[in-house]
Scaffold this active site. Structure first.
Site, PDB file in Angstrom:
ATOM      1  N   ASN A 108      76.497  49.117  89.800  1.00 28.57           N
ATOM      2  CA  ASN A 108      75.389  48.526  89.060  1.00 28.57           C
ATOM      3  C   ASN A 108      74.169  49.439  89.062  1.00 28.57           C
ATOM      4  OD1 ASN A 108      76.749  46.227  88.345  1.00 28.57           O
ATOM      5  ND2 ASN A 108      76.059  45.026  90.104  1.00 28.57           N
ATOM      6  N   SER A 114      75.327  51.521  80.765  1.00 30.14           N
ATOM      7  CA  SER A 114      74.766  50.411  79.992  1.00 30.14           C
ATOM      8  C   SER A 114      74.203  49.313  80.878  1.00 30.14           C
ATOM      9  CB  SER A 114      75.854  49.810  79.094  1.00 30.14           C
ATOM     10  OG  SER A 114      76.921  49.316  79.872  1.00 30.14           O
ATOM     11  N   CYS A 115      74.065  49.576  82.179  1.00 34.36           N
ATOM     12  CA  CYS A 115      73.672  48.497  83.080  1.00 34.36           C
ATOM     13  C   CYS A 115      72.198  48.160  82.988  1.00 34.36           C
ATOM     14  CB  CYS A 115      74.007  48.859  84.528  1.00 34.36           C
ATOM     15  SG  CYS A 115      73.012  50.218  85.183  1.00 34.36           S
ATOM     16  N   GLY A 116      71.397  49.051  82.367  1.00 30.86           N
ATOM     17  CA  GLY A 116      69.994  48.754  82.209  1.00 30.86           C
ATOM     18  C   GLY A 116      69.129  49.214  83.357  1.00 30.86           C
TER      19      GLY A 116
END
Length: 282
Positions: A108, A114-116
């Site tokens: 994460n 793309s996890c932000g």
């Protein structure tokens, strides 16, 4: 497994003339990676070198660092409803005593593009997790002309791309410009994982005297994979992301982008590139 390409019917239109013919396409199938029997991740990939892909993925996750960390990799029998083997599920079994990190948390933080999450947390995660810090001693020095010639050599070695036009590639070169290995896949990250995984299987990590070249752009994820494998130079034929440049500067990775012909941009680690010779010729 040899499911690299598939044939599909296509309607071809050329200068107003319409015809029907079979076309060769690159295959894309899911691969589920399990770690010691537990599901971990699913990636869309081109079948082939699946064991190396899984091993390389776990190097980038900080689970594996050398061949001795790996006990075995197997395809999972009975992976489908009818009990047959789809060859789309692999189980990586670590050697006794290998400590498994908190992969869910780490993925994460720094693996999933793309996890932000980004910025300092992502950079720190890679820097503190890698067991192969970029430390080429004596320092690697790469000539500009050598770098300029690598994309053509990569393209010439892309066998499946010639048939499909739909694959990315990643290649490892020696510091003298010799092609050491090349892998193709629908995803650049998978191609890099296959390279790193093969190196781990051959007990060749860290890749501290290697240059990694990737087709397309250099994302944070690709820079992260290079750092985790101890690769000192990453070059891409297209642009890097801002976070990839930040990671390169943070870890000492040399990052080259827009490597096209005799043109290139050096974003970090310029001490490894023979810039003075290039300036003298310019």
């Amino acid at each position: 497994m040899g499911r690299v390409t598939e044939r599909r019917k296509v309607i071809r239109i050329r200068d107003g003339a319409v015809s029907s013919r079979p076309d060769t396409l690159v295959a894309e199938e899911p691969l589920e990676i399990r770690l010691n029997g537990k599901p971990l991740a699913i990636t869309m990939r081109t079948p082939g070198d699946d064991f190396a892909l899984a091993a390389g993925f776990l190097v980038s996750e900080g689970v594996l660092a050398s061949g001795s960390d790996l006990r075995n990799i197997v395809y999972c029998a009975g992976a489908t409803v009818d009990g047959s083997n789809s060859y789309n599920v692999v189980d990586v079994q670590t050697a006794p005593g290998v400590v498994i990190p908190d992969i869910t948390l780490e993925r994460n933080v720094y693996t999933t593009s793309s996890c932000g999450l980004c910025g300092k947390a992502s950079l720190d995660a890679v820097r503190t997790t890698t067991r192969h810090p970029v430390a080429d001693t004596p320092p690697l020095r790469v000539d500009v002309d050598l770098l300029a010639g690598l994309p053509d050599r990569l393209r010439a070695a892309q066998r499946v791309f010639d048939r499909t036009g739909g694959l990315h590639a990643a290649a490892l070169f020696t510091e003298d410009g010799e092609l050491a290995d090349i892998r193709e896949d629908v995803g650049r990250h998978n191609a890099v994982d296959k390279l790193v995984g093969r190196a781990l299987q051959n007990d060749a990590l860290p890749l501290s005297r290697s240059v990694l070249l990737v087709s397309g752009r250099a994302s944070f994820e690709l820079a992260q994979k290079a750092v985790m494998a101890g690769i000192p130079v990453l070059a891409a034929v297209s642009a890097p992301s801002s976070l990839a440049v930040d990671l390169a500067a943070e870890t000492g990775l040399t990052l080259v982008g827009f490597l096209r012909g005799n043109s290139m941009n050096v974003y970090a680690g310029e001490e490894r590139v023979a810039l003075r010779a290039a300036a003298a010729q310019g």
